[in-house]
Every structure is written in structure tokens, then in C-alpha cells.
Write a protein that holds these residues in place. Structure first.
Motif, PDB file in Angstrom:
ATOM      1  N   UNK A 138      -0.247  -7.118  80.005  1.00 58.09           N
ATOM      2  CA  UNK A 138      -1.623  -7.117  80.497  1.00 58.09           C
ATOM      3  C   UNK A 138      -2.431  -8.068  79.648  1.00 58.09           C
ATOM      4  N   UNK A 139      -3.714  -8.217  79.996  1.00 60.66           N
ATOM      5  CA  UNK A 139      -4.589  -9.168  79.316  1.00 60.66           C
ATOM      6  C   UNK A 139      -5.519  -8.384  78.387  1.00 60.66           C
ATOM      7  N   UNK A 140      -5.276  -8.469  77.084  1.00 58.31           N
ATOM      8  CA  UNK A 140      -6.136  -7.758  76.125  1.00 58.31           C
ATOM      9  C   UNK A 140      -7.523  -8.404  76.127  1.00 58.31           C
ATOM     10  N   UNK A 141      -8.543  -7.565  76.239  1.00 55.65           N
ATOM     11  CA  UNK A 141      -9.910  -8.072  76.322  1.00 55.65           C
ATOM     12  C   UNK A 141     -10.743  -7.534  75.171  1.00 55.65           C
ATOM     13  N   UNK A 142     -11.831  -8.235  74.861  1.00 58.30           N
ATOM     14  CA  UNK A 142     -12.787  -7.682  73.895  1.00 58.30           C
ATOM     15  C   UNK A 142     -14.126  -7.436  74.566  1.00 58.30           C
ATOM     16  N   UNK A 143     -14.744  -6.322  74.186  1.00 54.94           N
ATOM     17  CA  UNK A 143     -16.062  -5.959  74.703  1.00 54.94           C
ATOM     18  C   UNK A 143     -17.146  -6.324  73.703  1.00 54.94           C
ATOM     19  N   UNK A 144     -18.395  -6.195  74.124  1.00 54.15           N
ATOM     20  CA  UNK A 144     -19.549  -6.649  73.337  1.00 54.15           C
ATOM     21  C   UNK A 144     -20.354  -5.497  72.779  1.00 54.15           C
ATOM     22  N   UNK A 145     -20.082  -5.083  71.555  1.00 49.98           N
ATOM     23  CA  UNK A 145     -20.929  -4.063  70.925  1.00 49.98           C
ATOM     24  C   UNK A 145     -22.099  -4.763  70.256  1.00 49.98           C
ATOM     25  N   UNK A 146     -23.295  -4.238  70.450  1.00 51.94           N
ATOM     26  CA  UNK A 146     -24.443  -4.860  69.789  1.00 51.94           C
ATOM     27  C   UNK A 146     -25.532  -3.842  69.546  1.00 51.94           C
ATOM     28  N   UNK A 147     -26.316  -4.087  68.509  1.00 53.25           N
ATOM     29  CA  UNK A 147     -27.395  -3.161  68.177  1.00 53.25           C
ATOM     30  C   UNK A 147     -28.538  -3.882  67.504  1.00 53.25           C
ATOM     31  N   UNK A 148     -29.741  -3.322  67.666  1.00 53.17           N
ATOM     32  CA  UNK A 148     -30.919  -3.893  66.988  1.00 53.17           C
ATOM     33  C   UNK A 148     -30.731  -3.791  65.470  1.00 53.17           C
ATOM     34  N   UNK A 149     -30.057  -2.704  65.041  1.00 52.33           N
ATOM     35  CA  UNK A 149     -29.786  -2.539  63.611  1.00 52.33           C
ATOM     36  C   UNK A 149     -28.356  -2.015  63.439  1.00 52.33           C
ATOM     37  N   UNK A 150     -27.943  -1.836  62.191  1.00 50.64           N
ATOM     38  CA  UNK A 150     -26.551  -1.473  61.918  1.00 50.64           C
ATOM     39  C   UNK A 150     -26.206  -0.115  62.533  1.00 50.64           C
ATOM     40  N   UNK A 151     -27.135   0.856  62.449  1.00 50.28           N
ATOM     41  CA  UNK A 151     -26.855   2.191  62.993  1.00 50.28           C
ATOM     42  C   UNK A 151     -26.556   2.111  64.491  1.00 50.28           C
ATOM     43  N   UNK A 152     -27.376   1.336  65.211  1.00 53.43           N
ATOM     44  CA  UNK A 152     -27.162   1.202  66.657  1.00 53.43           C
ATOM     45  C   UNK A 152     -25.861   0.446  66.946  1.00 53.43           C
ATOM     46  N   UNK A 153     -25.565  -0.567  66.132  1.00 54.70           N
ATOM     47  CA  UNK A 153     -24.302  -1.296  66.297  1.00 54.70           C
ATOM     48  C   UNK A 153     -23.104  -0.351  66.134  1.00 54.70           C
ATOM     49  N   UNK A 154     -23.157   0.508  65.127  1.00 54.32           N
ATOM     50  CA  UNK A 154     -22.032   1.434  64.893  1.00 54.32           C
ATOM     51  C   UNK A 154     -21.851   2.363  66.092  1.00 54.32           C
ATOM     52  N   UNK A 155     -22.957   2.868  66.658  1.00 56.99           N
ATOM     53  CA  UNK A 155     -22.862   3.706  67.865  1.00 56.99           C
ATOM     54  C   UNK A 155     -22.166   2.951  68.990  1.00 56.99           C
ATOM     55  N   UNK A 156     -22.521   1.692  69.134  1.00 57.08           N
ATOM     56  CA  UNK A 156     -21.958   0.897  70.232  1.00 57.08           C
ATOM     57  C   UNK A 156     -20.474   0.589  70.006  1.00 57.08           C
ATOM     58  N   UNK A 157     -20.095   0.314  68.776  1.00 55.27           N
ATOM     59  CA  UNK A 157     -18.665   0.094  68.496  1.00 55.27           C
ATOM     60  C   UNK A 157     -17.899   1.371  68.855  1.00 55.27           C
ATOM     61  N   UNK A 158     -18.461   2.523  68.493  1.00 60.75           N
ATOM     62  CA  UNK A 158     -17.806   3.803  68.814  1.00 60.75           C
ATOM     63  C   UNK A 158     -17.606   3.933  70.323  1.00 60.75           C
ATOM     64  N   UNK A 159     -18.633   3.553  71.100  1.00 56.71           N
ATOM     65  CA  UNK A 159     -18.540   3.643  72.568  1.00 56.71           C
ATOM     66  C   UNK A 159     -17.379   2.805  73.094  1.00 56.71           C
ATOM     67  N   UNK A 160     -17.263   1.579  72.581  1.00 57.08           N
ATOM     68  CA  UNK A 160     -16.176   0.713  73.070  1.00 57.08           C
ATOM     69  C   UNK A 160     -14.807   1.266  72.682  1.00 57.08           C
ATOM     70  N   UNK A 161     -14.690   1.764  71.456  1.00 53.72           N
ATOM     71  CA  UNK A 161     -13.389   2.296  71.035  1.00 53.72           C
ATOM     72  C   UNK A 161     -13.034   3.528  71.875  1.00 53.72           C
ATOM     73  N   UNK A 162     -14.055   4.367  72.183  1.00 54.06           N
ATOM     74  CA  UNK A 162     -13.800   5.541  73.037  1.00 54.06           C
ATOM     75  C   UNK A 162     -13.370   5.127  74.440  1.00 54.06           C
ATOM     76  N   UNK A 163     -13.884   3.990  74.905  1.00 49.60           N
ATOM     77  CA  UNK A 163     -13.505   3.517  76.242  1.00 49.60           C
ATOM     78  C   UNK A 163     -12.124   2.865  76.259  1.00 49.60           C
ATOM     79  N   UNK A 164     -11.483   2.795  75.126  1.00 48.35           N
ATOM     80  CA  UNK A 164     -10.104   2.283  75.082  1.00 48.35           C
ATOM     81  C   UNK A 164      -9.965   0.838  74.677  1.00 48.35           C
TER      82      UNK A 164
END
Ligand code: EZ4
Ligand code: CO
Length: 424
Positions: A138-164
Motif C-alpha cells: 500500500x501507499x504509506x501517507x503522512x497527515x498534517x498535525x498542526x496547532x496554534x501552540x505546542x499543547x494543541x499540536x500534541x493533541x493533533x498528533x494524538x488524533x492522527x496516531x489514533x486514526x492509524x
């Protein structure tokens, strides 16, 4: 159906009679629509009724490509043999005195992609089988985690990892700047082309260089190293600044640092290379193999990010990938939302077939975009699968597309804190 090599056709477009067309092109339509953002799509239809789609979207310059296709290219396609993909590429590239550049190469890409779609439908095979078949699961893809600050960025990275996702790009707001490239209010979608007249963003290299190592370090500290972490500098640094950033990020074990310096400053990569082992990716604004040559031959980069739509279609992107493979440079195709589902599908067919695929950018399209472009590709377990439909596996819903008319939208510009222009 007439045989290739049969009687010369008196209908050959422009010039002396040639071999009769196997699958003549009868119609070329340019469809401009804006389901959430602007897209330009070329649809070719052959005499026997086969259609093929090609993406022709150039963010913020859409109508220039639409006019190039409508006024200059479409008339030369009528009667041309749809099975002559390479010859048509050569006709549009070598045949054009004014060469290269994003408008020309995007227009050529649209024609080329549509012809591969037609070929797949004629053969009853998905395009990747025509390109040599699967080289990977399959084709490994990367998603875009982003946040206004580090705390928000960490939440977004968690979301992407949870989505697989197995790979995540991390972008964070820079303190003191009211907006930063890659950081969006609507976390799952990002569209920088936000106004008819370019929005003016503020930039400070000093503040950016202070913010990024801490933010990416925090991502690794929280989530560890079992996924690929990427970051896009978006052409904003000088070579020595990029060298310093790359060195300061070595402990983060980045998959890549993207576009550290403006694309036209290719010699700058030599200096970056002397100072850091952080892998480097570039190429989303490069439009031909000649634009990538020094970067690849001197092994100044690790990943080449040219895309099907902006670098001359499947035919030329395949050539760039083959050239890069000679130097063990892998691909990392651009895949932001301004590259339509037609381009994404084409990229996936290529990604799955070529030996030196690295990773594919995947920024999900909006629901409206997906509804206008029904497609067979699917996301599962951090990978995209191109699907088994003949051709590219993407269609366009004309009726729905017509309900989303074009809206002028430009990419932003950047000014430094003293008011002078900077690269966006
Ligand atoms: O700014 O596609 O890596 N992705 C990017 C994109 C580009 C846009 C420009 O149209 O750099 O977000
Ligand atoms: Co980028």
C-alpha cells in the motif's frame, strides 16, 4: 478497429497524413469548479466514448491553466490518437517553443493523466498494473498535525496516531506572529488560498527558529519514535539558517525537513548538506526533470516531491522517479488539498508501482470535493490503496460540480516584521 500500422489517415491533425488513429480523441472539455476550493479538470472523450480525467489545478492561478488548455492545447488534441501517450507528451513539450514553467507543465500533466486514464479503461486495468504492477502492499501517507501552540499540536498528533497514521507532519504557530504556514483553524482541513487578493502574513525567521526545535522535541518526548515525523519549512530560510535548524533537529530523528530554502536556490543545498544529517525533501514547486537534476545528481536531497499535476503528468513524474532511483533518492509526492482527487489517484497508482517510493502526502479533501469526485482509493492502516477500477478510478459529477462555481482565491504573501517582502 483499425490496426496501428494500417492505412495512413487523411484526417491526421495538422501536417502530413500519418498512421491512422487507434482511439481518436473527439472532445476536450475544461471543467472549473469550486467544491470547497477551486479545481480545474480536463476531460477527454474518444470517438468510441471512453473518457479520461486529468487534474489541471494550479493554486491561485487556476484560470491561466484553464485558458492555456482551452485556447492552445484542446484544438490540437481533436483527432489525435489517445493511445499515443508518449508522443502526445513530446508534442506538447518539445513541440512547444516556450517550455516548462508551472502553467505549461500543469496543462501537459492534465492531458497526460487523462490519456493514462483512457488507456486503463481501454485495457480494463487499473493504471498501476499498466505501470508494472504493485511493488508494495500500500501507499504509506503522512497527515498534517498542526496547532496554534505546542499543547494543541500534541493533541493533533494524538488524533492522527489514533486514526492509524504511521507518519505525521507537525506544524506549530510561532509566538508573536498572527498566522503561520501550515496552521489552520479547522484542524482536519487546511487551505492557505483564503482571499481573492492575497492575505498579508507576518514572518520572523528568528522567532520561527526559536519555536520549532522545542515543538518537535515535545512531540517526540510525548509520543516516542515509532512513527515518522516530518516538518515543512516552506522555503523560508537561508542555507546557513536551514543548516542550523537541521542540526538542531537531529535528535528528533525527522523523516524529512521539507523545502528548507527557496526552490530556485539549489546551490544552497550543498551548504545545508555539509552541516546536517537531517534528511531533506524538496520539489513541490519544481516542474520538470531538468529542475531537479542538480539536486538529484549531487545527492543534495533524500526525497523528491514533484507531483503528477505540476510536473508534466504520470509520464514525466515516472521519468523523474526513475532518474532519482539511479541516485537512491526516493519520492515524496506533494499531496495538499489543492491537488485534486484526480491527481491523488494518479499519484497513488505511480507510488504503488515504482521501486523508489518514499512516502505520499495526504491532506484529506473536504466532503464537497469528495462528492464532486467519487473515487475508488481508500485509507486504511496508515496507507492509501488506489483501488482496482479500470483507469485512475475517479469520476466527476458534472451536475454537482456546476453547483460550485469558481471563486477567486490567492495564496498569501509574507512580510517580515519591518514590512519587507519574504518568501511565502
Ligand atoms: O503550500 O499546496 O507540503 N505542502 C505544501 C502545501 C502548499 C500548497 C500550495 O498550493 O507546502 O500546503
Ligand atoms: Co510543502
Amino acid at each position: 478497429m483499425p490496426e496501428a500500422g494500417g492505412a495512413p489517415s487523411p484526417e491526421a491533425p495538422g501536417g502530413p497524413p500519418r498512421i491512422e488513429a487507434v482511439e481518436p480523441i473527439e472532445r476536450a472539455e475544461v471543467i472549473v469548479c469550486s467544491p470547497g476550493r477551486n479545481f480545474v479538470t480536463l476531460r477527454l472523450t474518444t470517438r468510441s466514448g471512453i473518457t479520461g480525467l486529468g487534474d489541471a489545478t494550479l493554486n491561485g492561478r487556476e484560470l491561466a491553466v484553464a485558458a492555456y488548455l482551452r485556447d492552445h492545447v484542446a484544438p490540437t488534441l481533436i483527432g489525435r490518437d489517445a493511445t499515443r501517450i508518449e508522443d502526445t507528451w513530446q508534442y506538447l513539450y518539445r513541440g512547444g517553443y516556450w517550455r516548462r514553467g508551472p502553467v505549461t507543465m500543469t496543462a501537459i500533466a492534465a492531458v497526460d493523466t487523462a490519456l493514462w486514464d483512457i488507456l486503463g479503461k481501454r485495457a480494463g486495468l487499473p493504471v498501476h498494473e499498466l505501470l508494472g504492477g504493485r511493488s508494495r502492499d500500500g501507499v504509506t501517507v503522512y497527515g498534517h498535525a498542526n496547532g496554534e501552540d505546542v499543547a494543541e499540536l500534541l493533541d493533533q498528533v494524538a488524533t492522527y496516531l489514533e486514526r492509524g497514521y504511521r507518519a505525521v507532519r507537525a506544524q506549530v504557530g510561532v509566538p508573536g506572529l498572527r498566522s503561520t504556514y501550515g496552521v489552520s483553524r479547522d484542524k482536519l482541513f487546511y487551505e492557505p488560498a483564503d482571499a481573492a487578493i492575497p492575505t498579508e502574513n507576518l514572518w520572523s525567521t528568528e522567532r520561527y527558529l526559536r519555536a520549532i526545535p522545542a515543538a518537535l522535541g515535545a512531540v517526540r518526548e510525548r509520543f516516542g519514535f515509532e512513527f515518522a515525523l516530518l516538518h515543512d519549512v516552506h522555503h523560508r530560510l537561508s542555507p546557513i539558517e536551514a543548516a542550523r535548524l537541521g542540526r538542531s533537529l537531529e535528535a528528533c530523528d525527522l523523516f524529512w525537513m521539507e523545502d528548507p530554502v527557496p526552490a530556485e536556490l539549489q546551490e544552497g543545498y550543498r551548504l545545508i548538506r555539509q552541516h546536517t544529517t537531517t534528511p531533506i525533501a524538496t520539489g513541490e514547486v519544481l516542474t520538470s526533470i531538468w529542475d531537479c537534476r542538480t539536486l538529484i545528481e549531487e545527492q543534495l536531497i533524500d526525497y523528491i516531491r514533484t507531483s503528477v499535476v505540476h510536473a508534466g503528468g504520470i509520464t514525466h513524474q515516472r521519468r523523474i522517479a526513475a532518474f532519482a532511483d539511479t541516485y537512491r533518492v526516493r519520492t515524496g509526492s506533494h499531496g495538499a488539498t489543492d491537488l485534486s482527487p484526480v491527481c491523488l489517484a494518479a499519484a497513488l497508482h505511480l507510488d504503488i508501482a515504482i521501486p523508489n517510493f518514499g512516502i505520499q502526502e495526504y491532506m484529506r479533501h473536504s466532503e464537497e470535493t469528495d462528492a464532486v469526485f467519487p473515487h475508488s482509493y481508500r485509507f486504511a492502516d496508515g496507507m492509501l490503496q488506489p483501488g482496482a477500477d479500470p483507469g485512475l478510478g475517479v469520476t466527476i459529477d458534472d451536475g454537482l460540480a456546476a453547483r460550485f462555481p469558481y471563486r477567486p482565491a490567492s495564496l498569501p504573501v509574507n512580510r517580515r516584521l519591518d514590512g519587507s517582502m519574504h518568501d511565502w
